[in-house]
Design an enzyme around this catalytic site. Structure first.
Site, PDB file in Angstrom:
ATOM      1  N   GLY A  71       5.406  84.596  23.598  1.00 11.26           N
ATOM      2  CA  GLY A  71       5.130  85.330  22.367  1.00 11.26           C
ATOM      3  C   GLY A  71       5.094  84.485  21.117  1.00 11.26           C
ATOM      4  O   GLY A  71       4.668  84.960  20.058  1.00 11.26           O
ATOM      5  N   TYR A  73      13.795  89.186  40.511  1.00 12.30           N
ATOM      6  CA  TYR A  73      13.034  90.032  39.587  1.00 12.30           C
ATOM      7  C   TYR A  73      13.218  91.476  40.050  1.00 12.30           C
ATOM      8  O   TYR A  73      12.567  91.943  40.968  1.00 12.30           O
ATOM      9  CB  TYR A  73      11.549  89.690  39.604  1.00 12.30           C
ATOM     10  CG  TYR A  73      11.185  88.316  39.094  1.00 12.30           C
ATOM     11  CD1 TYR A  73      12.071  87.544  38.368  1.00 12.30           C
ATOM     12  CD2 TYR A  73       9.917  87.780  39.348  1.00 12.30           C
ATOM     13  CE1 TYR A  73      11.719  86.287  37.909  1.00 12.30           C
ATOM     14  CE2 TYR A  73       9.551  86.531  38.886  1.00 12.30           C
ATOM     15  CZ  TYR A  73      10.459  85.787  38.181  1.00 12.30           C
ATOM     16  OH  TYR A  73      10.097  84.533  37.728  1.00 12.30           O
ATOM     17  N   THR A 109       2.023  83.968  18.528  1.00 11.93           N
ATOM     18  CA  THR A 109       1.596  84.974  17.552  1.00 11.93           C
ATOM     19  C   THR A 109       2.050  84.621  16.142  1.00 11.93           C
ATOM     20  O   THR A 109       1.771  85.334  15.200  1.00 11.93           O
ATOM     21  CB  THR A 109       2.146  86.363  17.912  1.00 11.93           C
ATOM     22  OG1 THR A 109       3.584  86.298  17.938  1.00 11.93           O
ATOM     23  CG2 THR A 109       1.638  86.807  19.270  1.00 11.93           C
ATOM     24  N   PHE A 166       6.602  80.510  31.133  1.00 11.27           N
ATOM     25  CA  PHE A 166       6.298  80.794  29.724  1.00 11.27           C
ATOM     26  C   PHE A 166       5.012  80.061  29.308  1.00 11.27           C
ATOM     27  O   PHE A 166       4.982  79.374  28.289  1.00 11.27           O
ATOM     28  CB  PHE A 166       7.449  80.399  28.808  1.00 11.27           C
ATOM     29  CG  PHE A 166       8.623  81.331  28.840  1.00 11.27           C
ATOM     30  CD1 PHE A 166       8.579  82.546  29.528  1.00 11.27           C
ATOM     31  CD2 PHE A 166       9.797  81.006  28.179  1.00 11.27           C
ATOM     32  CE1 PHE A 166       9.668  83.399  29.555  1.00 11.27           C
ATOM     33  CE2 PHE A 166      10.904  81.859  28.206  1.00 11.27           C
ATOM     34  CZ  PHE A 166      10.832  83.054  28.894  1.00 11.27           C
ATOM     35  N   PRO A 167       3.922  80.195  30.090  1.00 11.75           N
ATOM     36  CA  PRO A 167       2.679  79.477  29.742  1.00 11.75           C
ATOM     37  C   PRO A 167       2.080  79.930  28.424  1.00 11.75           C
ATOM     38  O   PRO A 167       1.296  79.203  27.816  1.00 11.75           O
ATOM     39  CB  PRO A 167       1.748  79.797  30.919  1.00 11.75           C
ATOM     40  CG  PRO A 167       2.251  81.105  31.442  1.00 11.75           C
ATOM     41  CD  PRO A 167       3.738  81.042  31.285  1.00 11.75           C
ATOM     42  N   LEU A 168       2.458  81.133  27.971  1.00 12.03           N
ATOM     43  CA  LEU A 168       1.975  81.643  26.687  1.00 12.03           C
ATOM     44  C   LEU A 168       3.055  81.540  25.610  1.00 12.03           C
ATOM     45  O   LEU A 168       2.996  82.220  24.587  1.00 12.03           O
ATOM     46  CB  LEU A 168       1.508  83.093  26.832  1.00 12.03           C
ATOM     47  CG  LEU A 168       0.304  83.279  27.766  1.00 12.03           C
ATOM     48  CD1 LEU A 168       0.017  84.746  27.996  1.00 12.03           C
ATOM     49  CD2 LEU A 168      -0.920  82.590  27.188  1.00 12.03           C
TER      50      LEU A 168
END
Length: 289
Positions: free
Chosen positions: A216, A66, A219, A211-213
């Protein structure tokens, strides 16, 4: 009245010995587009890291690529000397040569050099959780894990984790050495790694979903059930998605990342949401067959 389908505990014993709060913090969003270079002002990134710990986070998840190197250096600058209850996890095994160039590098000499570099950037003598970012298909698994096991025996890492693998590969890895955690993609809209989660549950491993959400995707307009549950709890879609992970399995330890202190506080409030069986039924039905 709907019964509450709640997580049995807010904490997890990583490697059977290190207690962490299950909702942690990931550092990828502290870097620029493509996880390349820094993001914004350095002091803002340092402030978010410190705010996460101040608000009860005890698991910080980072990686050597990162930046590269940027996120690990920020972790050290913000949080060193580390609190006794803080667990720092990092990753090695991937080399970056550009914002869209990722190269798997699992030879023993490469893994050892990457671990040594992470130790220096993190300003520590031992990394709590060192995760193999990808299995190298050109190197036998036994050689890759053997290198990490040697580093553990030398006291340079405490526990070994793996990233992005199948359930069969995980079982094979467990036959070779002790594993403390797995990172695979897993969220409300993507349950493809459910078999891996079951292996983690059976062996007492932490599952740190990336990518727990859903990166994106939450949305979109195709998640009316998510909106219904969110409205019921006075919460955001993201908070419900994180709460679902915490309720779904006691092995799930999400580490969502953000560069915003407001978004950080919003994410961490997911720890307070208690979902009912009705909520969970609606959310379970969201994933495609």
């Amino acid at each position: 009245m709907s019964s509450v389908f709640r997580s049995p505990d807010d904490s997890f014993l990583l490697g059977g010995e290190l207690p962490v709060r299950r909702l942690g913090y990931g550092t990828a969003q502290l870097t620029g587009p493509g996880y390349w270079g820094p993001r914004g002002e350095r002091r803002a990134s340092l402030a978010v890291l410190r705010a996460a710990v101040d608000q009860g986070v005890t698991l910080i998840d980072t990686a050597d690529n990162y930046g590269p190197g940027v996120a690990e250096e920020l972790v050290a600058e913000a949080l060193h000397p580390y609190r006794d209850d803080l667990v720092i996890a990092t990753k090695g095994g991937v080399v970056r040569t550009g914002d869209s160039a990722w190269h798997i590098a699992g030879r023993p000499d490469q893994l050892r050099a990457m671990c040594e570099a992470s130790l220096q950037r993190l300003r520590t003598d031992r990394i709590d959780l060192y995760q193999l970012h990808r299995l190298d298909p050109q190197v036998p698994m036994a050689e890759q894990l053997g290198t990490l096991d040697a580093l553990r025996q030398e006291g340079k890492i405490r526990h070994i984790g793996l990233d992005t693998l199948t359930a069969d590969q995980l079982e094979q890895a467990l036959s070779l050495t002790g594993i403390a955690s797995v990172q695979n993609r897993f969220n409300l809209l993507d349950r493809a790694s459910d078999a891996v989660l079951k292996v983690c549950e059976a062996h007492g491993l932490a599952f740190l979903p990336w990518f727990p959400l859903a990166n994106g995707a939450l949305t979109g307009d195709d998640a009316a059930a998510l909106d219904e549950v969110a409205e019921r709890h006075g919460a955001t879609r993201g908070q419900i998605a994180l709460a679902w992970l915490l309720h779904r399995s006691p092995a799930l330890c999400p580490t969502p990342g953000t560069g915003s202190p407001v978004h950080l506080a919003e994410n961490l409030r997911a720890r307070e949401i208690l979902l009912s069986t009705e909520d969970m039924s609606l959310l379970e039905a969201l994933a495609p067959a």
